[in-house]
Design an enzyme around this catalytic site. Structure first.
Site, mmCIF file in Angstrom:
data_model
loop_
_atom_site.group_PDB
_atom_site.id
_atom_site.type_symbol
_atom_site.label_atom_id
_atom_site.label_comp_id
_atom_site.label_asym_id
_atom_site.label_seq_id
_atom_site.Cartn_x
_atom_site.Cartn_y
_atom_site.Cartn_z
ATOM 1 C CB CYS A 73 74.352 28.683 98.048
ATOM 2 S SG CYS A 73 75.064 28.756 96.513
ATOM 3 C CG ASP A 123 28.260 35.983 93.874
ATOM 4 O OD1 ASP A 123 27.810 36.983 93.086
ATOM 5 O OD2 ASP A 123 28.116 35.180 94.283
ATOM 6 C CG ASP A 149 30.323 34.098 91.777
ATOM 7 O OD1 ASP A 149 30.366 34.695 91.125
ATOM 8 O OD2 ASP A 149 30.115 33.554 92.732
#
Length: 749
Positions: A15, A442, A641
């Site tokens: 659990c 871009d 980028d």
């Protein structure tokens, strides 16, 4: 120096209290910088502190986990498919073992329920078993029926009491204490019956003990089965790779195991077979279906020198492929690793549930004791009611529902994303993607195709369009420049492919069939003494449209102006419109000149444009937006980028970009085009909704259920007390309902 990370497979978790305990214990270790434990995947992601060696760190962490009665094993080094097959078989075996004990448990529980309570609702019971005639036989029968059930559910007591003794109670502890209390109280009543007090025949709770264990075992089985379904998407990826291949040598092929192949070997793939390796086609042409890897439904045409990836389905013709990646180095293996890593990570939204889960079980135990004391001391009710209320509190509480609420949704969502060509690298990115305020794009290769194309041809001096394109193609045939490829693609005539004279910064010249031909910019025409006055209007128009003009002259006279431009992706307009409808602000950051950038932005309806931006400028622009409190995403595909992708809250990296770009991104878009950006955002929003639904149910269930079990309705309004059996059934179904709700994400489209 980057910190060392590794993943462990954890065993013995039942659990959320278990996963929270492992996290807390391991996070306090001197060697560990951070740790994240996922209950649905049974995985732990561990990051070591600087200066700690991997071998030393792994040994220390495993030893610490084993010390608190859980198992741990390093997952690296083994073939991913083989590892998954072993785990899948162990999971299947565990389910089979769970199921084996259910039929006898259910039958015994029903018999126990019939004997103990059947007579109350008018069901016939043999006279020698009725509590009025033979209370001892009535009690002994129930005791004999409950003991095999308790034996079949012995793991509740073994694990539950063990964790309780160590001061780290979990869900098994609640079940063990609750059913144990019912059994002990019933045993006391049984002894009182033996010594002659038959009134205690009505104070037996053997049926609560037996039925609770049976119901909770059914619930755990359903939960385990549902959790296994949640991992089916990963399984479908694993199954894509065949375990054998046709090794191709000297024009012949033979079937071998993948483990026998090496880089540089050749394999033959027949139509209808899956490609077993990453490689390059050296013979044949065909169509390859990559839909289960990239989400792209249209098969890809391949020929010699085309790259293919493992798991793809070969279509119409045989292919001979030279291997360049095998096993754990294939694209598919990288996808699987990314998805599994994301499934084991934690989203910020899970923090509250994790904190609550850690304190939940001890709190419930305290509440159960207070409930017993309150009813036993401050009410006129019989002591049996106090015992009943205490047991109900213990067995209705469900920490599992809270622990599964977030990670199960993440597990299913990331796997579904992979099927749709969207690789989400961590749970933080999954959560943040649905919350972005601004998306920066871009231009080249992202909003546009990144491939120049001839979009306009204006001829002079009586020349036809086909003639001038053929002349230009003769000059450009040997060039690999993108503009040269655009000219070649536009030409449909035969060419001679001459060797031109290259004039850097100006263009090309050459002799074609005795004619002196020049192709380039206005400066080249000036050098060649070509009068371009007639083309002034055409040049001005192309400039205003952000097109690159190429001037072609033949024997000193202007023959044509060819306009070349990078074209907008066909889906860009639709995607950007959809983003605006979602309330997301869009902007473009491009390294191209401002006029070209502005033209593309106007065409797409983008208001904010940044042109002539260097890589560091892109990252700076995103940082400035973040400083205003905005959540910013960046979509890009190139090396320039990478800084912006890393700076953004969520970086979307196009998969056909260079490797560093993909590494910098949080979400990798496998499918060509911008539609994947929308898919990622909508999947994130769907996953967040699912998580909030799960958390709402998990917290709501416990907040409402526990007071009812404590007897609040009975105390305030004279309502009924909650039966422990109903409480146990509700607890068993609660965590299952959370998993089933998360499974709905498998059908996200």
């Amino acid at each position: 120096m980057s910190k060392i990370k590794f993943e462990l497979a954890i065993t013995g978790m039942h659990c959320a209290a278990c996963s929270s305990r492992i996290e807390r214990v391991v996070s306090k270790m001197a060697e560990v910088d951070s740790v994240s434990v996922s209950l649905p995947t049974n995985r732990a992601q561990v990051v070591l502190k600087d200066g700690i060696g991997k071998t030393e760190g792994v040994k220390a962490v495993i030893a610490r986990i084993e010390k608190i009665n859980f198992g741990a094993k390093l997952t690296e080094g083994e073939d991913l498919v083989q590892e998954w097959q072993k785990e899948n078989e162990l999971s299947a075996q565990s389910l089979r073992n769970q199921f084996k004990s259910l039929p006898p448990m259910i039958i015994l529980a029903l018999m126990l329920l019939y004997v103990s309570m059947g007579h109350m609702i008018g069901l016939p019971l043999p006279t020698f078993l009725t509590p009025e005639v033979s209370p001892i036989a009535f009690a002994i029968t129930q005791l004999l029926l409950v003991m095999p059930i308790m034996y079949l559910g012995k793991h509740f007591y073994k694990d539950g009491f063990s964790n309780l003794i160590q001061g780290a109670p979990n869900m098994d502890s609640l079940v063990a204490v609750g059913t144990g209390a019912a059994f002990v109280y019933s045993l006391f009543s049984f002894i009182m019956i033996l010594v002659g007090d038959s009134t205690y025949a009505m104070n037996l709770y053997f049926e609560s003990c037996g039925v609770l264990i049976a119901m909770i075992s059914i619930g755990q089985y359903m939960e385990a089965k549902s959790k296994r379904k949640a991992g089916d998407a990963i399984g479908s990826l694993m199954k894509l790779v065949p375990q054998t291949a046709r090794k191709y040598e000297n024009g012949d092929s033979r079937v071998v195991k993948l483990s026998e192949l090496e880089i540089g070997d050749k394999v033959l793939v027949q139509p209808g077979e899956r490609i077993p390796v990453d490689g390059v086609v050296i013979e044949g042409t065909s169509e390859v279906d990559q839909s289960l890897l990239t989400g792209e439904s249209i098969p890809v045409a391949v020929k010699e020198k085309s790259e293919v990836i493992a798991g793809s389905l070969n279509g119409t013709h045989p292919l001979v492929i030279e291997i360049n990646h095998l096993g754990n180095d294939t694209t598919l293996a990288q996808i699987i690793r990314l998805v599994r890593s994301a499934q084991s990570s934690k989203a910020p939204v899970a923090a509250l549930a994790d904190r609550v889960s850690f304190y939940f079980v001890p709190t419930v135990m305290v509440l159960s004791v207070l409930t017993f004391c309150a009813w036993a001391i401050f009410s006129d009710e019989p002591i049996s009611l106090a015992v009943k209320a205490m047991i109900s509190v213990l067995v209705i509480a469900c920490p599992c529902a809270m622990g599964l609420a977030t990670p199960t949704s993440i597990m299913v969502a990331t796997a579904r994303g992979a099927q749709l060509g969207v690789l989400i690298k961590n749970a933080v990115a999954l959560e943040l993607a649905g919350k972005v305020d601004v998306i920066a794009f871009d231009k080249t290769g992202t909003l546009t195709l990144g491939q120049p194309k001839v979009v306009d041809t204006i001829t002079f001096d009586g020349y036809e369009k086909e003639q001038v394109l053929a002349l230009a193609a003769n000059l450009e045939a040997r060039s690999e420049h993108p503009i040269a490829k655009a000219i070649m693609a536009a030409n449909h005539s035969d060419i001679m492919a001459i060797q031109p004279v290259v004039l850097p910064g100006l263009g090309l010249t050459g002799n074609i069939n005795g004619k002196n031909v020049a192709l380039g910019n206005a400066s080249l025409m000036l050098q060649q003494s070509v009068d371009i006055t007639v083309a002034k209007e055409a040049l001005a128009r192309m400039s205003s449209l952000a097109r690159t003009p190429l001037l072609l002259s033949v024997d000193g006279k202007l023959a044509a102006v060819i306009g070349v431009a990078d074209t907008v992706r066909p889906e860009s307009n639709k995607v950007l419109k959809a983003l605006r409808q979602l309330g997301v602000r869009t902007l473009m950051i491009s390294g191209d000149n401002k006029r070209t950038a502005r033209k593309i932005a106007d065409e797409l309806g983008i208001d904010e444009v940044y042109g002539e931006a260097l890589p560091q400028d892109k990252a700076r622009i995103i940082r400035e937006l973040q400083d205003k409190g905005l959540k910013v995403a960046m979509v890009g595909d190139g090396l320039n980028d990478a800084p912006a992708l890393a700076q953004a809250d969520v970086g979307f990296a196009v998969a056909d970009g260079v490797d560093v770009s993909a590494q910098a991104g949080d979400v990798i878009l496998m499918r060509h085009g911008l539609q994947s950006v929308l898919t990622a955002l909508r999947l994130s929003k769907a996953a967040l909704r699912n998580i909030y639904q799960n958390l709402g149910w998990a917290f709501g269930y416990n907040i409402l259920g526990i007071p009812v079990a404590m007897g609040v309705l009975h105390a305030l309004w004279g309502g009924p007390m909650l039966s422990p059996m109903i409480g146990g059934t509700a607890m068993a179904l609660s965590s299952t309902s959370v998993v089933l709700n998360a499974l709905r994400l498998r059908f996200f489209r």
